[in-house]
Motif scaffolding. Structure first.
Motif, mmCIF file in Angstrom:
data_model
loop_
_atom_site.group_PDB
_atom_site.id
_atom_site.type_symbol
_atom_site.label_atom_id
_atom_site.label_comp_id
_atom_site.label_asym_id
_atom_site.label_seq_id
_atom_site.Cartn_x
_atom_site.Cartn_y
_atom_site.Cartn_z
ATOM 1 N N UNK A 147 0.874 -1.173 0.000
ATOM 2 C CA UNK A 147 0.000 0.000 0.000
ATOM 3 C C UNK A 147 0.910 1.222 0.000
ATOM 4 N N UNK A 148 1.279 1.634 -1.187
ATOM 5 C CA UNK A 148 2.232 2.741 -1.340
ATOM 6 C C UNK A 148 1.488 3.966 -1.847
ATOM 7 N N UNK A 149 0.520 4.426 -1.059
ATOM 8 C CA UNK A 149 -0.306 5.536 -1.529
ATOM 9 C C UNK A 149 -0.506 6.619 -0.467
ATOM 10 N N UNK A 150 0.378 6.664 0.520
ATOM 11 C CA UNK A 150 0.236 7.691 1.548
ATOM 12 C C UNK A 150 0.753 9.031 1.015
ATOM 13 N N UNK A 152 0.561 13.586 2.194
ATOM 14 C CA UNK A 152 0.188 14.537 3.237
ATOM 15 C C UNK A 152 -1.285 14.926 3.144
ATOM 16 N N UNK A 153 -1.852 14.871 1.926
ATOM 17 C CA UNK A 153 -3.259 15.245 1.748
ATOM 18 C C UNK A 153 -4.214 14.097 2.077
ATOM 19 N N UNK A 154 -3.643 12.904 2.316
ATOM 20 C CA UNK A 154 -4.455 11.705 2.577
ATOM 21 C C UNK A 154 -5.490 11.536 1.474
ATOM 22 N N UNK A 160 -8.338 3.517 1.549
ATOM 23 C CA UNK A 160 -7.541 2.844 2.571
ATOM 24 C C UNK A 160 -8.399 2.374 3.741
ATOM 25 N N UNK A 161 -9.370 3.188 4.165
ATOM 26 C CA UNK A 161 -10.270 2.759 5.237
ATOM 27 C C UNK A 161 -11.071 1.526 4.802
ATOM 28 N N UNK A 162 -11.550 1.540 3.562
ATOM 29 C CA UNK A 162 -12.309 0.402 3.046
ATOM 30 C C UNK A 162 -11.442 -0.845 3.004
ATOM 31 N N UNK A 163 -10.217 -0.694 2.554
ATOM 32 C CA UNK A 163 -9.290 -1.816 2.464
ATOM 33 C C UNK A 163 -8.986 -2.388 3.847
ATOM 34 N N UNK A 164 -8.753 -1.538 4.824
ATOM 35 C CA UNK A 164 -8.440 -2.006 6.174
ATOM 36 C C UNK A 164 -9.625 -2.749 6.782
ATOM 37 N N UNK A 165 -10.832 -2.256 6.562
ATOM 38 C CA UNK A 165 -12.019 -2.963 7.088
ATOM 39 C C UNK A 165 -12.119 -4.349 6.452
ATOM 40 N N UNK A 166 -11.884 -4.417 5.164
ATOM 41 C CA UNK A 166 -11.989 -5.690 4.439
ATOM 42 C C UNK A 166 -10.945 -6.682 4.931
ATOM 43 N N UNK A 167 -9.694 -6.269 4.981
ATOM 44 C CA UNK A 167 -8.625 -7.175 5.397
ATOM 45 C C UNK A 167 -8.729 -7.521 6.871
ATOM 46 N N UNK A 173 -7.921 -9.334 12.255
ATOM 47 C CA UNK A 173 -7.021 -8.395 12.906
ATOM 48 C C UNK A 173 -7.744 -7.076 13.153
ATOM 49 N N UNK A 174 -7.392 -6.431 14.259
ATOM 50 C CA UNK A 174 -7.881 -5.086 14.515
ATOM 51 C C UNK A 174 -6.949 -4.124 13.795
ATOM 52 N N UNK A 175 -7.421 -3.569 12.674
ATOM 53 C CA UNK A 175 -6.564 -2.746 11.827
ATOM 54 C C UNK A 175 -7.046 -1.301 11.880
ATOM 55 N N UNK A 176 -6.385 -0.518 12.694
ATOM 56 C CA UNK A 176 -6.733 0.884 12.906
ATOM 57 C C UNK A 176 -5.827 1.750 12.034
ATOM 58 N N UNK A 177 -6.370 2.271 10.949
ATOM 59 C CA UNK A 177 -5.543 3.036 10.035
ATOM 60 C C UNK A 177 -5.086 4.358 10.643
ATOM 61 N N UNK A 178 -5.909 4.938 11.521
ATOM 62 C CA UNK A 178 -5.504 6.186 12.145
ATOM 63 C C UNK A 178 -4.289 5.980 13.039
ATOM 64 N N UNK A 179 -4.293 4.891 13.787
ATOM 65 C CA UNK A 179 -3.136 4.566 14.620
ATOM 66 C C UNK A 179 -1.917 4.281 13.754
ATOM 67 N N UNK A 180 -2.159 3.618 12.638
ATOM 68 C CA UNK A 180 -1.061 3.310 11.725
ATOM 69 C C UNK A 180 -0.407 4.590 11.217
#
Length: 301
Positions: A147-150, A152-154, A160-167, A173-180
């Motif tokens: 996932x090479x799409x970060x 500064x403008x997000x 990315x939120x959709x992808x994290x929920x899916x995976x 796994x508890x995948x918190x993108x904000x924490x990441x």
């Protein structure tokens, strides 16, 4: 001169209508099998790993297993990098071929390509590949979900939120993108030898880019690349062969790697000098600058 990795482009075609690929208008070239074996024979003294990718997607080739057979025959390992769209073209016997060490799947290709696939249709074969690995203990193969799409403008936040929920649902796994985004690890373990790898968008080098000047790079130091046309380039990002040092169709690799031009590039990088115009217009080399890395870390903190 010893490289850690040699990139060999089996085909220059990606098989997609891609919104950010700098070589999308170039004709597709495929490296013929006999010539490929001659290339493998020449690179053996320099590497143990063949990354089967520069710009094109190796999984677009119906005879991918034949290339992997050649890599295995010469005692080397293969790394496959793919958009993920063509996983269904190949059997698991091919994808988990004894030569394959790692499969890299660029997840952010989904929302950068014009296809009729829904998100779930795109992800299903990727998840199935991961499940096949876990189910049958394909212990020798890493699966690296990139996932090479970060930025500064997000700009890709919704995807990315959709992808994290899916995976998260798939792997439990508890995948918190904000924490990441706060901690920004380079990778996240989803299962044994199945990782997500994170990075920021990068600008493909081009003579049309801004002038960035001097700096150091890993080209001709940790790796070289060989395009499907047979041209040797110093850098795995030079998919158009702007810095072609020679062609293996008419010049042996050991000769190409000892020419005055090649030597000048190597010595330049060792002194922090970008000799080639394309390198002077490349911002990726800033990633190897300690001061730039420090600035990037401060931005994320």
């Amino acid at each position: 001169m010893k490289f850690y990795r040699v990139y060999i482009e089996l085909t220059s075609g990606c098989g997609l209508s891609c919104s950010f690929c700098p070589t999308k208008t170039l004709p597709t070239t495929t490296m013929e099998l006999g010539f490929f074996e001659s290339v493998i024979e020449q690179v053996k003294p320099y590497t143990k790993e063949i990354a089967c990718h520069v710009m094109g997607d190796p999984l677009t080739l119906s005879n991918l297993s034949c290339y992997l057979d050649i890599i295995a025959k010469h005692g080397l390992k293969a790394l496959l990098t793919t958009s993920g769209y063509f996983l269904k073209k190949h059997s698991y016997e091919t994808l988990f071929h004894p030569a394959v060490k790692q499969i890299n799947i660029s997840l952010n290709s989904f929302n950068k390509n014009n296809t009729a696939l829904r998100f779930e249709q795109y992800m299903e074969p990727i998840v199935a590949l991961c499940q096949e690995k876990l189910r049958h203990g394909r212990e020798g193969v890493f699966i690296n979900l990139r996932l090479w799409n970060f930025d500064e403008q997000r700009s890709e936040s919704a995807f990315n939120h959709r992808l994290f929920r899916y995976l998260g649902g798939v792997f439990g796994e508890s995948m918190d993108i904000e924490k990441l985004l706060q901690n920004y690890p380079k990778s996240l373990r989803l299962a044994p030898k199945i990782l997500m790898h994170f990075d920021y968008y990068f600008e493909w080098p081009s003579l049309d880019n801004a002038f960035y000047g001097d700096g150091s790079c890993q080209g001709l130091q940790s790796h070289i690349a060989i395009l499907a046309s047979g041209r040797v380039v110093p850098c795995c990002l030079d998919g158009e062969g702007v810095m072609a040092l020679g062609s293996l169709h008419d010049t042996p690799l050991h000769t190409i790697l000892t020419t005055p031009r090649t030597t000048a590039i190597i010595e330049g990088f060792q002194c922090g000098k970008a000799i080639e115009p394309l390198c002077q217009h490349c911002s990726y080399k800033e990633r190897f600058n300690p001061q730039s890395r420090e600035k990037e870390a401060c931005k994320r903190s």
